[in-house]
Design a protein around this motif. Structure first.
Motif, PDB file in Angstrom:
ATOM      1  N   PRO A  14     -29.159 112.895  55.998  1.00  6.26           N
ATOM      2  CA  PRO A  14     -30.295 112.294  55.273  1.00  6.26           C
ATOM      3  C   PRO A  14     -30.327 112.780  53.834  1.00  6.26           C
ATOM      4  O   PRO A  14     -30.094 113.964  53.552  1.00  6.26           O
ATOM      5  N   GLY A  15     -30.597 111.832  52.927  1.00  3.47           N
ATOM      6  CA  GLY A  15     -30.593 112.135  51.509  1.00  3.47           C
ATOM      7  C   GLY A  15     -29.248 111.929  50.848  1.00  3.47           C
ATOM      8  O   GLY A  15     -29.157 111.966  49.612  1.00  3.47           O
ATOM      9  N   SER A  17     -25.390 109.868  50.217  1.00  5.22           N
ATOM     10  CA  SER A  17     -24.987 108.562  49.669  1.00  5.22           C
ATOM     11  C   SER A  17     -23.705 108.076  50.321  1.00  5.22           C
ATOM     12  O   SER A  17     -22.875 108.876  50.760  1.00  5.22           O
ATOM     13  N   ARG A  66     -33.258 102.259  46.290  1.00  5.89           N
ATOM     14  CA  ARG A  66     -32.278 103.195  46.866  1.00  5.89           C
ATOM     15  C   ARG A  66     -30.878 102.586  46.941  1.00  5.89           C
ATOM     16  O   ARG A  66     -29.889 103.300  46.782  1.00  5.89           O
ATOM     17  N   ASN A  83     -28.021 105.131  48.293  1.00  4.97           N
ATOM     18  CA  ASN A  83     -28.466 106.481  47.942  1.00  4.97           C
ATOM     19  C   ASN A  83     -29.718 106.842  48.731  1.00  4.97           C
ATOM     20  O   ASN A  83     -30.390 105.962  49.271  1.00  4.97           O
ATOM     21  N   SER A  84     -30.011 108.116  48.753  1.00  7.18           N
ATOM     22  CA  SER A  84     -31.205 108.617  49.447  1.00  7.18           C
ATOM     23  C   SER A  84     -31.301 108.038  50.852  1.00  7.18           C
ATOM     24  O   SER A  84     -32.349 107.528  51.270  1.00  7.18           O
ATOM     25  N   LYS A  86     -31.649 107.353  54.760  1.00  6.77           N
ATOM     26  CA  LYS A  86     -32.607 107.799  55.761  1.00  6.77           C
ATOM     27  C   LYS A  86     -32.044 107.503  57.161  1.00  6.77           C
ATOM     28  O   LYS A  86     -31.230 106.588  57.320  1.00  6.77           O
ATOM     29  N   ASP A  89     -31.724 103.962  58.237  1.00  2.95           N
ATOM     30  CA  ASP A  89     -30.669 103.133  57.656  1.00  2.95           C
ATOM     31  C   ASP A  89     -29.460 103.022  58.582  1.00  2.95           C
ATOM     32  O   ASP A  89     -28.519 102.273  58.291  1.00  2.95           O
TER      33      ASP A  89
END
Length: 122
Positions: A14-15, A17, A66, A83-84, A86, A89
């Motif tokens: 998480p967080g 890319s 994101r 990006n970012s 979660k 996703d």
């Protein structure tokens, strides 16, 4: 024959890319729009982002700010910079081409790749 080949999926924390790529191959003359769709386990396939040949983009609300979709029309490539990331996703990401015209008058209203798995987990 026409193919869409996705790459770039994998496991990310998480967080983190990832960058997905999709290459359309074959004797392709034009593609109206390309996009990325996501299917989580047990759920329907949903639109993530789309881009037209004129570079007009559209994003699902859940990824706005994101994810970034981009396209190389000359090479029939589409990218998704994520990006970012979660955990929500997570899913199989499918590349789609709409309005694909190819050799000898061939036409696909909608054509799909095989998908690439993205897993967001610690």
């Amino acid at each position: 024959q026409v193919q869409l080949m996705e790459s770039g999926g994998g496991l990310v924390q998480p967080g983190g890319s990832l960058r997905l790529s999709c290459a359309a191959s074959g004797t392709i003359f034009s593609i109206n729009a390309m996009g990325w769709y996501r299917q989580a386990p047990g759920k329907q396939r949903d639109m993530v982002a789309t881009i037209t040949s004129g570079n007009t983009t559209n994003y699902a609300d859940s990824v706005k700010g994101r994810f970034t979709i981009s396209r190389d029309n000359a090479k029939n490539l589409v990218y998704l910079q994520m990006n970012s990331l979660k955990p929500e996703d997570t899913g199989v990401y499918y590349c789609n081409a709409e309005g694909l015209r190819y050799y000898r008058g061939g036409y696909y209203h909608s054509f799909w790749g095989q998908g690439t798995q993205v897993t967001v987990s610690s």
